[in-house]
Scaffold this motif. Structure first.
Motif, PDB file in Angstrom:
ATOM      1  N   ASP A 173       0.840  -1.195   0.000  1.00 13.52           N
ATOM      2  CA  ASP A 173       0.000   0.000   0.000  1.00 13.52           C
ATOM      3  C   ASP A 173       0.879   1.250   0.000  1.00 13.52           C
ATOM      4  OD1 ASP A 173      -1.873   1.907   0.382  1.00 13.52           O
ATOM      5  OD2 ASP A 173      -2.802   0.966   2.136  1.00 13.52           O
ATOM      6  N   TYR A 174       0.613   2.165  -0.903  1.00 15.99           N
ATOM      7  CA  TYR A 174       1.468   3.345  -1.009  1.00 15.99           C
ATOM      8  C   TYR A 174       1.431   4.174   0.269  1.00 15.99           C
ATOM      9  CZ  TYR A 174       3.715   7.532  -2.724  1.00 15.99           C
ATOM     10  OH  TYR A 174       4.577   8.582  -2.865  1.00 15.99           O
ATOM     11  N   SER A 175       0.306   4.125   0.971  1.00 19.43           N
ATOM     12  CA  SER A 175       0.228   4.945   2.180  1.00 19.43           C
ATOM     13  C   SER A 175       1.225   4.469   3.241  1.00 19.43           C
ATOM     14  CB  SER A 175      -1.195   4.928   2.736  1.00 19.43           C
ATOM     15  OG  SER A 175      -1.528   3.648   3.182  1.00 19.43           O
ATOM     16  N   LEU A 176       1.665   3.207   3.157  1.00 21.52           N
ATOM     17  CA  LEU A 176       2.682   2.732   4.099  1.00 21.52           C
ATOM     18  C   LEU A 176       3.997   3.459   3.867  1.00 21.52           C
ATOM     19  CD1 LEU A 176       2.117  -1.122   4.158  1.00 21.52           C
ATOM     20  CD2 LEU A 176       1.360   0.582   5.791  1.00 21.52           C
ATOM     21  N   GLU A 178       4.238   6.462   2.606  1.00 24.11           N
ATOM     22  CA  GLU A 178       4.039   7.816   3.109  1.00 24.11           C
ATOM     23  C   GLU A 178       4.152   7.838   4.620  1.00 24.11           C
ATOM     24  OE1 GLU A 178       0.367   9.308   1.548  1.00 24.11           O
ATOM     25  OE2 GLU A 178       1.372  10.069  -0.235  1.00 24.11           O
ATOM     26  N   ALA A 179       3.583   6.825   5.262  1.00 32.69           N
ATOM     27  CA  ALA A 179       3.642   6.766   6.718  1.00 32.69           C
ATOM     28  C   ALA A 179       5.093   6.693   7.182  1.00 32.69           C
ATOM     29  CB  ALA A 179       2.859   5.561   7.232  1.00 32.69           C
ATOM     30  N   ALA A 180       5.907   5.899   6.495  1.00 36.06           N
ATOM     31  CA  ALA A 180       7.310   5.769   6.882  1.00 36.06           C
ATOM     32  C   ALA A 180       8.027   7.111   6.758  1.00 36.06           C
ATOM     33  CB  ALA A 180       7.991   4.714   6.027  1.00 36.06           C
ATOM     34  N   LEU A 181       7.777   7.800   5.658  1.00 42.76           N
ATOM     35  CA  LEU A 181       8.401   9.112   5.475  1.00 42.76           C
ATOM     36  C   LEU A 181       7.898  10.088   6.535  1.00 42.76           C
ATOM     37  CD1 LEU A 181       8.290   9.632   1.609  1.00 42.76           C
ATOM     38  CD2 LEU A 181      10.235   8.996   3.008  1.00 42.76           C
ATOM     39  N   ASP A 182       6.622  10.007   6.801  1.00 45.29           N
ATOM     40  CA  ASP A 182       6.008  10.888   7.783  1.00 45.29           C
ATOM     41  C   ASP A 182       6.613  10.681   9.168  1.00 45.29           C
ATOM     42  OD1 ASP A 182       3.649  12.749   8.283  1.00 45.29           O
ATOM     43  OD2 ASP A 182       3.357  11.221   9.814  1.00 45.29           O
ATOM     44  N   LYS A 193      13.239  -0.857   5.899  1.00 43.72           N
ATOM     45  CA  LYS A 193      12.360  -1.136   7.036  1.00 43.72           C
ATOM     46  C   LYS A 193      10.924  -1.438   6.622  1.00 43.72           C
ATOM     47  CE  LYS A 193      15.375  -0.573  10.226  1.00 43.72           C
ATOM     48  NZ  LYS A 193      15.716  -1.629  11.186  1.00 43.72           N
ATOM     49  N   VAL A 194      10.529  -0.980   5.446  1.00 40.35           N
ATOM     50  CA  VAL A 194       9.133  -1.195   5.050  1.00 40.35           C
ATOM     51  C   VAL A 194       9.028  -2.014   3.766  1.00 40.35           C
ATOM     52  CG1 VAL A 194       6.969  -0.088   4.404  1.00 40.35           C
ATOM     53  CG2 VAL A 194       8.403   0.924   6.171  1.00 40.35           C
ATOM     54  N   LEU A 198       8.280  -6.225   3.435  1.00 38.86           N
ATOM     55  CA  LEU A 198       6.966  -6.571   2.903  1.00 38.86           C
ATOM     56  C   LEU A 198       7.053  -7.297   1.563  1.00 38.86           C
ATOM     57  CD1 LEU A 198       4.883  -3.426   3.872  1.00 38.86           C
ATOM     58  CD2 LEU A 198       4.639  -5.741   4.747  1.00 38.86           C
TER      59      LEU A 198
END
Lengths: 277, 381
Positions: A173-176, A178-182, A193-194, A198
């Motif tokens: 999921d692309y939002s993952l 984004e979450a990592a960058l966030d 790490k992501v 996965l």
């Protein structure tokens, strides 16, 4: 499930029983008897065949298979991951088309491809001819060497690796990301790490799809190894050609059990069964 | 005077030639709960994503805490986001998700986060005979991270679920993990992108209260994106109503509800009756062919205005005391009140009342002058 839909699978089951399960049972029986060809009239039960498993030629062939399969699989993981990741990150509109082009060679006959590869690996071939006409004298003289076999194995089976790693990457999921960058991760850290964790399922399933045929195949080592390199597949092939069905069957059954064991192990680690799909 | 934490100056964003955010100017203060409210596709999420750093602005400046952040990547901004579908890492368990940001930051930023001097002092206290090494400090930092995680878990009420896998959590629990994962980093600003959209009504109402409480306790700025006006009303200090990439109105929930500036806001925030009327003179308007008193608006005499009357502001009275008389078209029981649609002078009005009214009955209506809100008619109408 609806009864009507159950019937749809009947043709496959017939095929499975006639061409897979019954032959396997026969092979299993063959490995416990001593007979000539497929003539069971004089067959006697024996465990002598098993002694053959420990002879040095079998062990060497087996170790060879393992070695070549491991090298080929590891190389496929590295190269395949890079290719899959590059496509995953690319901005192509139709990534599926790019994947299709990449796996296009898979659609041509494998033996043909390998023969062609062997031709290129020989000292004199069409390419060296053309090049020498142009004044360039180079040749790739590696036919019959281990390197040739490994190149053959990799080029034949790498599409499976690319495909399964790409599928795993595409599922993230692309939002993952984004979450990592966030959460403060840099791009490199985000990958390790992501994205990488996965996509390991893709690596595992790709590895199975590469490792198993590398381990048990016989055409590639025979053609590209030119008889210099003996893998377990070649040994089985020889036994069957010499009508020594007992030893051939025994080796085939052993390989099959190893394969089933490997799949079982993987399914243990991956309870949802996503890897094998 | 409150301190401005985020300053959006003349922000523009277009996708495929379509303007999503149109010259947006907005100042967000320290320690406030601000809601961006609007229908889907109005540009509220895009605005949030530009603050977070996921989208580039086409024009304009974003200043966070006095620093222009336009070209900073998301990881360099003092901002954390709670995503719409939570975006939890499926390969990690609850606590690993929560510590993810802190644990994976560089040693230098960890030192800065916990204060190098503090850490050294603490290390000397704890291990008096040991030399302070990077290894020792790292160990201490790690302990602190997990202490923080425990605190965050307590804050969001997830005790006992630390080692659960993400796919074994319910929607509400995932929501809490996402919150904990963001607040553990002690951001100056927490961005929430419709975080409650996937929850059921009861849970959502609980979360309203909890979020507001959390914001008060943590003392950080919350920027909340939603299309749910009730959500916005209950939690926000200020609401920004956005439509077509333009701010329609900015104000406290009360201001927005009671004094909508235009038809869009009046319509979007709660139900309302918007009726064309005429401003006769000070404290008198003409609406539905009746002259009635109103209070506190200044327009030109005989100017056409929009009259806003909320459904709950109508008084249902007996016919002899009525100012307006209408015919009931429908009457629906809504639990606490009846929602009535009545036709007065060919205009359909929504009315909330506690007493039952029968369909086709005549109904008498009155409205308190203080409850009438007047709006200037927009130029293009």
């Amino acid at each position: 499930m609806n009864k009507y839909f159950k019937k749809l699978a009947i043709p496959y089951f017939v095929w499975l029983y006639v061409l897979a399960i019954i032959p396997f049972v026969i092979m299993a029986i063959l490995s416990f008897v001593n007979n000539e060809g497929l003539n069971f009239s004089k067959a006697i039960f024996t465990l002598d065949n098993f002694g053959y498993l420990t002879t040095s030629s079998t062990v060497i062939a087996f170790m060879n298979s393992l070695f070549y399969a491991v090298i080929a699989t590891l190389t496929c993981i590295v190269i395949g991951y890079m290719v899959a990741y590059a496509i995953f990150r690319s901005h192509f509109k139709n990534k599926f088309l790019v994947m299709t082009i990449l796996i296009l060679p898979m659609w041509s006959n494998m033996l043909l491809r390998i023969e062609a590869l062997k031709n290129i690996m020989e000292p004199h071939n069409i390419i060296t001819d053309i090049l020498s006409k142009l004044g360039i004298h180079v040749s790739l003289d590696i036919a019959g060497t281990p390197l040739a076999v490994i190149i053959g194995l990799i080029s034949t089976y790498i599409p499976f690796m690319i495909l399964s790693i790409y599928t795993a990457l595409e599922k993230i999921d692309y939002s993952l990301e984004e979450a990592a960058l966030d959460l403060g991760l840099t791009e490199t850290k985000k990958f390790w790490k992501v994205i990488f964790p996965l996509s390991t399922k893709g690596i595992v399933s790709g590895s199975i799809m590469v490792f198993l045929p590398c381990m048990s195949g016989f055409a590639i080592p025979e053609i590209l190894g030119q008889g210099n390199i003996l893998l377990i597949g070649n040994v089985i092939d020889q036994h069957f050609r010499n009508m020594n069905y007992n030893l051939g069957s025994l080796l085939a059954v052993v390989i099959l059990i190893i394969i089933l064991g490997a799949i079982f192990l993987v399914s243990k680690f991956d309870k949802e069964g996503e890897t094998l799909l | 005077m409150k301190k401005v934490l985020i300053d959006l100056k003349d922000i523009v964003k277009t996708f495929d030639g379509q303007t999503i955010v149109n010259h947006l100017n907005l100042q967000i203060y320290e320690n406030e709960f601000l809601t961006l409210l609007g229908p889907s596709g109005c540009g509220k999420t895009t605005t949030l994503r530009m603050i977070a750093g996921f989208e580039k602005t086409e024009a304009g400046v974003i200043i966070i805490d006095g620093k222009i952040v336009n070209d900073l990547p998301p990881y360099a901004r003092p901002v954390n986001t709670v995503f719409q579908r939570y975006a939890l890492f499926p390969h990690l368990n609850v606590i690993e998700n929560i510590v993810f940001g802190l644990k994976n930051s560089s040693y230098a930023s960890k030192l800065m986060f916990y204060g190098e001097d503090n850490l050294i002092m603490e290390a000397q206290d704890k291990y008096p005979n040991k030399k302070i090494t990077k290894h020792l400090l790292n160990k201490l930092i790690n302990e602190k991270i997990y202490q923080d995680a425990e605190y965050a878990i307590k804050l969001v009420n997830l005790q006992g679920l630390e080692y659960r896998k993400i796919n074994q959590l319910s929607g509400g629990q995932m929501q809490r993990v996402a919150l904990a994962r963001a607040i553990i980093n002690r951001p100056k600003i927490l961005l929430l992108d419709e975080p409650l959209a996937a929850l059921d009504l009861k849970l959502r109402q609980n979360m309203h209260y909890e979020l507001k409480e959390m914001q008060r306790r943590l003392g950080i700025t919350f920027i909340f994106v939603t299309h749910d006006q009730e959500e916005a009303m209950t939690m926000s200090d200020r609401i920004v109503v956005i439509n077509d990439g333009v701010i329609q109105q900015l104000g406290t929930p009360k201001e927005i509800y009671n004094e909508p500036v235009n038809r869009f806001v009046a319509d979007f925030i709660g139900e309302s009756n918007i009726i064309r009327g005429k401003y006769i003179k000070e404290n008198e308007i003409e609406v539905l062919n009746k002259r009635i008193p109103c209070v506190g608006y200044k327009f030109a005499e005989n100017e056409i205005v929009d009259v806003v009357i909320r459904p709950e502001d109508w008084d249902v009275v007996s016919l002899d005391k009525a100012v307006f008389v209408g015919k009931v078209i429908s009457s629906i029981f809504k639990g606490v009140h009846y929602e009535i649609i009545a036709k007065v002078e060919d205009v359909e009005l929504i009315i909330h009342t506690y007493e039952e009214v029968k369909v086709n009955d005549q109904i008498g209506l009155k409205v308190d002058p203080y409850k009438i809100h007047l709006m200037r008619v927009a130029q293009d109408e």
